[in-house]
Motif scaffolding. Structure first.
Motif, PDB file in Angstrom:
ATOM      1  N   ASP A   1      16.782  40.268  53.107  1.00 37.49           N
ATOM      2  CA  ASP A   1      17.840  39.690  53.931  1.00 37.49           C
ATOM      3  C   ASP A   1      18.137  38.249  53.535  1.00 37.49           C
ATOM      4  O   ASP A   1      19.295  37.816  53.553  1.00 37.49           O
ATOM      5  CB  ASP A   1      17.443  39.751  55.405  1.00 37.49           C
ATOM      6  CG  ASP A   1      18.537  39.201  56.313  1.00 37.49           C
ATOM      7  OD1 ASP A   1      19.652  39.756  56.302  1.00 37.49           O
ATOM      8  OD2 ASP A   1      18.285  38.208  57.031  1.00 37.49           O
TER       9      ASP A   1
ATOM     10  N   THR B   1      20.804  37.588  50.999  1.00 34.71           N
ATOM     11  CA  THR B   1      22.213  37.760  51.341  1.00 34.71           C
ATOM     12  C   THR B   1      22.837  36.423  51.740  1.00 34.71           C
ATOM     13  O   THR B   1      24.019  36.374  52.093  1.00 34.71           O
ATOM     14  CB  THR B   1      22.397  38.790  52.470  1.00 34.71           C
ATOM     15  OG1 THR B   1      21.804  38.285  53.669  1.00 34.71           O
ATOM     16  CG2 THR B   1      21.772  40.117  52.104  1.00 34.71           C
ATOM     17  N   ALA B   2      22.058  35.347  51.680  1.00 35.68           N
ATOM     18  CA  ALA B   2      22.597  34.006  51.931  1.00 35.68           C
ATOM     19  C   ALA B   2      23.648  33.674  50.865  1.00 35.68           C
ATOM     20  O   ALA B   2      23.623  34.228  49.755  1.00 35.68           O
ATOM     21  CB  ALA B   2      21.476  32.972  51.913  1.00 35.68           C
ATOM     22  N   PRO B   3      24.581  32.769  51.160  1.00 35.85           N
ATOM     23  CA  PRO B   3      25.679  32.501  50.221  1.00 35.85           C
ATOM     24  C   PRO B   3      25.231  32.035  48.842  1.00 35.85           C
ATOM     25  O   PRO B   3      25.902  32.330  47.841  1.00 35.85           O
ATOM     26  CB  PRO B   3      26.486  31.397  50.929  1.00 35.85           C
ATOM     27  CG  PRO B   3      26.129  31.519  52.365  1.00 35.85           C
ATOM     28  CD  PRO B   3      24.718  32.002  52.406  1.00 35.85           C
TER      29      PRO B   3
ATOM     30  N   ALA C   1      26.285  25.739  52.803  1.00 35.06           N
ATOM     31  CA  ALA C   1      26.396  27.016  53.499  1.00 35.06           C
ATOM     32  C   ALA C   1      25.039  27.708  53.601  1.00 35.06           C
ATOM     33  O   ALA C   1      24.773  28.407  54.586  1.00 35.06           O
ATOM     34  CB  ALA C   1      27.399  27.920  52.787  1.00 35.06           C
ATOM     35  N   ASN C   2      24.193  27.529  52.602  1.00 32.80           N
ATOM     36  CA  ASN C   2      22.842  28.082  52.677  1.00 32.80           C
ATOM     37  C   ASN C   2      22.104  27.559  53.903  1.00 32.80           C
ATOM     38  O   ASN C   2      21.460  28.310  54.644  1.00 32.80           O
ATOM     39  CB  ASN C   2      22.043  27.714  51.420  1.00 32.80           C
ATOM     40  CG  ASN C   2      22.168  28.728  50.318  1.00 32.80           C
ATOM     41  OD1 ASN C   2      22.761  29.782  50.497  1.00 32.80           O
ATOM     42  ND2 ASN C   2      21.614  28.420  49.152  1.00 32.80           N
TER      43      ASN C   2
ATOM     44  N   ALA D   1      23.348  26.228  56.677  1.00 31.61           N
ATOM     45  CA  ALA D   1      23.937  26.720  57.919  1.00 31.61           C
ATOM     46  C   ALA D   1      23.564  28.176  58.160  1.00 31.61           C
ATOM     47  O   ALA D   1      23.272  28.578  59.299  1.00 31.61           O
ATOM     48  CB  ALA D   1      25.456  26.561  57.871  1.00 31.61           C
ATOM     49  N   TRP D   2      23.554  28.968  57.097  1.00 35.22           N
ATOM     50  CA  TRP D   2      23.257  30.409  57.201  1.00 35.22           C
ATOM     51  C   TRP D   2      21.847  30.633  57.740  1.00 35.22           C
ATOM     52  O   TRP D   2      21.646  31.411  58.675  1.00 35.22           O
ATOM     53  CB  TRP D   2      23.410  31.045  55.823  1.00 35.22           C
ATOM     54  CG  TRP D   2      23.222  32.526  55.778  1.00 35.22           C
ATOM     55  CD1 TRP D   2      24.190  33.478  55.854  1.00 35.22           C
ATOM     56  CD2 TRP D   2      21.981  33.234  55.620  1.00 35.22           C
ATOM     57  NE1 TRP D   2      23.639  34.742  55.763  1.00 35.22           N
ATOM     58  CE2 TRP D   2      22.282  34.617  55.618  1.00 35.22           C
ATOM     59  CE3 TRP D   2      20.656  32.838  55.481  1.00 35.22           C
ATOM     60  CZ2 TRP D   2      21.294  35.595  55.486  1.00 35.22           C
ATOM     61  CZ3 TRP D   2      19.666  33.810  55.347  1.00 35.22           C
ATOM     62  CH2 TRP D   2      19.994  35.167  55.353  1.00 35.22           C
ATOM     63  N   VAL D   3      20.845  29.960  57.172  1.00 39.39           N
ATOM     64  CA  VAL D   3      19.469  30.228  57.573  1.00 39.39           C
ATOM     65  C   VAL D   3      19.168  29.659  58.953  1.00 39.39           C
ATOM     66  O   VAL D   3      18.426  30.268  59.739  1.00 39.39           O
ATOM     67  CB  VAL D   3      18.472  29.709  56.512  1.00 39.39           C
ATOM     68  CG1 VAL D   3      18.319  28.187  56.563  1.00 39.39           C
ATOM     69  CG2 VAL D   3      17.120  30.380  56.675  1.00 39.39           C
TER      70      VAL D   3
ATOM     71  N   GLU E   1      21.264  29.404  61.413  1.00 42.43           N
ATOM     72  CA  GLU E   1      21.907  30.262  62.405  1.00 42.43           C
ATOM     73  C   GLU E   1      21.004  31.437  62.781  1.00 42.43           C
ATOM     74  O   GLU E   1      20.979  31.876  63.935  1.00 42.43           O
ATOM     75  CB  GLU E   1      23.231  30.790  61.864  1.00 42.43           C
ATOM     76  CG  GLU E   1      23.958  31.727  62.818  1.00 42.43           C
ATOM     77  CD  GLU E   1      25.247  32.295  62.228  1.00 42.43           C
ATOM     78  OE1 GLU E   1      25.850  33.162  62.886  1.00 42.43           O
ATOM     79  OE2 GLU E   1      25.640  31.883  61.118  1.00 42.43           O
ATOM     80  N   ARG E   2      20.225  31.916  61.807  1.00 45.64           N
ATOM     81  CA  ARG E   2      19.402  33.112  62.008  1.00 45.64           C
ATOM     82  C   ARG E   2      17.944  32.802  62.326  1.00 45.64           C
ATOM     83  O   ARG E   2      17.255  33.635  62.916  1.00 45.64           O
ATOM     84  CB  ARG E   2      19.464  33.984  60.754  1.00 45.64           C
ATOM     85  CG  ARG E   2      20.832  34.613  60.534  1.00 45.64           C
ATOM     86  CD  ARG E   2      21.035  35.036  59.085  1.00 45.64           C
ATOM     87  NE  ARG E   2      22.308  35.717  58.909  1.00 45.64           N
ATOM     88  CZ  ARG E   2      23.480  35.083  58.808  1.00 45.64           C
ATOM     89  NH1 ARG E   2      23.532  33.758  58.875  1.00 45.64           N
ATOM     90  NH2 ARG E   2      24.608  35.777  58.658  1.00 45.64           N
TER      91      ARG E   2
END
Length: 339
Positions: free
Chosen positions: A248, A251-253, A286-287, A289-291, A293-294
């Motif tokens: 999973d 799947t980060a940007p 974006a990496n 922010a992505w991680v 967020e989750r």
């Protein structure tokens, strides 16, 4: 709302920072911040290692009393089928690596329900992949997801004027040495700073990742891959191996999976990312922010409190618990070399 009894985590006093024990200590802190009485239980007397901090309440000893209202949380690796560490007590298995689930013994071939404890323990998994694998392997147990937390205040990018590539060689030392050689032999890496993180403190890891351009994931048989998640939070581009359970995260940007044991493909991906690093600045942001967020502490805390509440709804009784250190010898001499 506080729990009716204590939450006791059976951990280990590793002299250096351990990702698995770190997750346990963070669980204790989260639970206590939410009003629960939570403890870390270590098998031997003495001070906890300095890396754990001084704010953790610690129980010590080969055994400890568990009350009828308490919850005992145990690691997955030293789970020996048929050897209940606290008969009758309310228990949970915190499974931080599904590949280690049967490290100390396989399920009973005659059909006995693994692990043969009373009452049967629910299982907390740390990634969606791990949850799904464990639910398939142990359909008679309740498996829920309690995602790992990433500290975005500690793992954050800092400005740098030099390209840096970083990795942890511990799980793939031979491949790490080979990768370092092929990078050093390439004319395009003349000014490249290559850092192998060995026995580094958590603060040193965070400082290194903060100025890393590309983090190389050399994970093996992972259930999550905390270093990859922390590299994403630090704004690194990531290339390498997802280790299975880290699927999973890739799947980060700005994360690129590379086929297993293809060092030249990995080298080429690293060099490509270095060449495009300036234009990939938005992807690095974006990496992060992505991680977060989750896997922010808030997300992890909510899932942990929900799982703990469900566990307390299950049956429990008084018991004298045996620390799982009693069964470490069942893991064999090669376990810690790859764990």
């Amino acid at each position: 709302m506080t729990s009716p009894g204590r939450v006791v985590y059976a951990g280990f006093a590793t002299p250096r920072h351990s990702g698995g024990v770190h997750v346990m200590t963070e669980h204790v802190r989260m639970l206590r911040a939410a009003g629960h009485e939570a403890w870390l239980w270590l098998p031997v007397s003495g001070d906890a290692p300095a890396w754990m901090g001084t704010d953790l309440p610690v129980l010590t000893g080969a055994t400890t009393d568990v009350g009828a209202d308490d919850l005992l949380v145990l690691p997955e690796a030293p789970v020996v089928p048929g050897r209940d560490p606290a008969p009758g007590a309310r228990k949970v298995v915190l499974n931080q690596n599904h590949f280690y689930t049967f490290a100390a013994g396989r399920p009973d071939p005659a059909g006995g329900a693994f692990p043969g404890w009373s009452p049967p323990p629910p299982v907390w998994a740390v990634s969606a992949e791990s949850r799904d694998v464990l639910a398939a392997a142990l359909p008679h147990l309740r498996v829920s997801l309690v995602p790992n937390a990433v500290d975005g205040s500690l793992f954050a990018p800092r400005p740098t004027d030099r390209a840096r590539v970083t990795w942890f060689p511990r799980k793939r030392p031979r491949e790490g040495a080979l990768l370092r050689a092929v990078l050093a032999a390439d004319d395009r890496t003349a000014d490249l700073d290559v850092v192998e993180l060995v026995d580094a403190t958590r603060a040193e890891v965070a400082a290194t990742l903060a100025t890393t351009t590309v983090f190389v994931a050399l994970g093996h048989s992972e259930s999550f891959g905390l270093p990859v998640a922390e590299a994403l939070a630090a704004g690194c581009l990531v290339a390498g191996y997802d280790g299975g359970g880290g699927h999973d995260l890739f799947t980060a940007p700005g994360a690129w999976a590379v086929p297993e044991q293809r060092p030249l493909l990995l080298r080429d991906r690293v060099l490509d990312l270095l060449a495009r690093a300036d234009s990939l600045g938005p992807v690095r942001a974006a990496n992060r922010a992505w991680v977060l967020e989750r896997h922010s502490p808030e997300v992890a805390r909510t899932a942990l409190l929900t799982a703990a509440s469900a566990a307390f709804d299950g049956p429990g009784g008084r018991s004298v618990a045996t620390h799982p250190a009693a069964w470490l010898d069942t893991l064999g001499p090669s376990f810690t070399a790859w764990a």
